[in-house]
Every structure is written in C-alpha cells, then in structure tokens.
Design a protein around this motif. Sequence first.
Motif, PDB file in Angstrom:
ATOM      1  N   LEU A 162       0.826  -1.201   0.000  1.00 21.29           N
ATOM      2  CA  LEU A 162       0.000   0.000   0.000  1.00 21.29           C
ATOM      3  C   LEU A 162       0.864   1.256   0.000  1.00 21.29           C
ATOM      4  CD1 LEU A 162      -3.055   0.511   2.340  1.00 21.29           C
ATOM      5  CD2 LEU A 162      -1.298   2.247   2.170  1.00 21.29           C
ATOM      6  N   TYR A 190      -5.956   2.225  -2.328  1.00 20.07           N
ATOM      7  CA  TYR A 190      -5.060   1.462  -3.204  1.00 20.07           C
ATOM      8  C   TYR A 190      -5.362  -0.040  -3.214  1.00 20.07           C
ATOM      9  CZ  TYR A 190      -2.720   5.937  -3.132  1.00 20.07           C
ATOM     10  OH  TYR A 190      -2.448   7.278  -3.234  1.00 20.07           O
ATOM     11  N   ASP A 246       2.122   7.178  -6.422  1.00 23.30           N
ATOM     12  CA  ASP A 246       1.035   8.079  -6.771  1.00 23.30           C
ATOM     13  C   ASP A 246       1.400   9.530  -6.483  1.00 23.30           C
ATOM     14  OD1 ASP A 246      -1.574   8.789  -7.602  1.00 23.30           O
ATOM     15  OD2 ASP A 246      -2.325   8.707  -5.559  1.00 23.30           O
ATOM     16  N   GLU A 268       2.452   1.963  -3.323  1.00 26.16           N
ATOM     17  CA  GLU A 268       1.485   2.549  -4.247  1.00 26.16           C
ATOM     18  C   GLU A 268       1.282   4.031  -3.955  1.00 26.16           C
ATOM     19  OE1 GLU A 268      -0.113   1.319  -6.833  1.00 26.16           O
ATOM     20  OE2 GLU A 268       0.671  -0.716  -6.707  1.00 26.16           O
TER      21      GLU A 268
END
Length: 269
Positions: A156, A230, A163, A159
């Motif tokens: 997580l 996510y 991002d 990600e």
Amino acid sequence: MYRRLDAQHLIIVKAFENRLSLAPLNLVAGDKVLESAAGSGIWALEFSAESHANGVKVDIECIDLSSKQFPPTGTYPSNINFSVYSIISLPLSWTNTFAYAHQRLIVLALNDSLWRQAIAELYRVLQPGGYLELVEFETKRFHCGVGPSSNKLCSLVDELFADKGIIQGVSTYLCPLLEEIGFVNVRCEVRDVPVGGRQCVVQSGAGYTGEQWGEGWMGVKVPVVKGGGYGVVNTEEEFDVLVRDSVQEWNESKGLFTSFYTILANKPY
C-alpha cells in the motif's frame, strides 16, 4: 507526535555513533547554521550545546513550515531563532549566509520538482565552502513485510509513494542531484536500524519497536484513504487495523531493519 519525533531523533543519532553531525566542521564563533525541518528544535538545541561546550557559540536559524512544534519563546538560548519558512522559498537576504545547513527527514514531503527547488535554495544560502548535510530514510528498500498484514501495508505504501511522486531510492537520487546543482565532495553514509523484535530493540535502545514504527506509518493514513485505499483498505478504521496487525508481526519477528542515509556536500569556493 513530539515525543515520537524526539524519540526518532535519539534513534538516528545513536545509529550514527552518537554524532549529531558527520560533517568535518570547523565552525568559529558567530558562524550561522541553518536547521531545516526543525520541528521541536531538538537537534538544534543539542548542536548548540555541543558547540558551546567546545568553546564555539554559533547562531542557529531553525525553520519549518509551521510553528506548532516550536518550543515556547524564552525556553531556548538566545543564539537560536525559530521562523516559519519553506525550504523551497527562503529569504533573498540569506544568500551566502550559512556556514552549515542541516536538514532531516523531509523525503515524504517532496517530489522531484520540489527537491530541485529545495537543493537550489540550500546551495544559494550556503556560504562558499559551506557544508550541507541531509539525513533521510530509505523509501524503496522496505524490509518490513514479514506476514500478511505487513506485506499488505508495504504494498500500500509503495502505491502511495508512486502516486504522490515520492522519491524511491533516496541516495541514488540525491547524490547526483547535488552534483547537478553545483555541490562538490558529495558522499553518502548509510546505517541500518533494527525494527521490531521488541525485546531486543527495547533492551538495546538502538532501533524501533513495532509500536514506534507503526506510529510513524499512521502519518500516511489520511492520504491513503483519500487516495482510495489502493485496493487494500477502504476506511481509516481498516487502516488502523492493518497497522495494528503489522505491529504484532514486527514485534514477533527478527532481522528487520530500515536504512538511514547521511549525505554530505560542499558548496565550492
């Protein structure tokens, strides 16, 4: 939060052999030092005391984006000043002012564009020959996935960083950037700090307990949920459970660590 950040300060200092700075400084009375992302000022207060004990009184300017962590006025020495500034936009009057600049743990706040602005500003405000010291933790080489929950948390966070454009691979990114901006004598030192294995960490005082490490990652809860979770969590409550279960996995494990980097450079004469 303040107690967590001050505990983190102690962990980092201990990791680097109980040294507040790795720079080969030769400061003299009246030299000016910049502390970026100063927080509670714990590093500046200890650096000031250490310098004074060595017969040198330096002036330290502590900056941060907010004053909420600053100590109350009148509780710190007169040679230390706290002010609210962003590292990407420092006063023009500070050009060529500081003999030494120290900055710690802002990697989660900057993307590539902001890093370039920050390093350029640090270069500008340093005196020719001045030292820059950056201390950051590794955002790429996570070694904290030891079970189902902690593996999900690591995935997580990866990600989230991708991002938000968070730099992954701090040392391999910052060292070339410093040279590109104009710094010389760039070098990097790394130390690994234990995470989890609660009894061992508590007894040695040399690393993070699972609880301490989990508390740090609670700071990304809001952006994770705002980012849609996510594919791992949907609510803040689910994130809390994920961190809680990860803490248990970390405390029951052995051999986990995180890496801290100290990156040193000079502004040329």
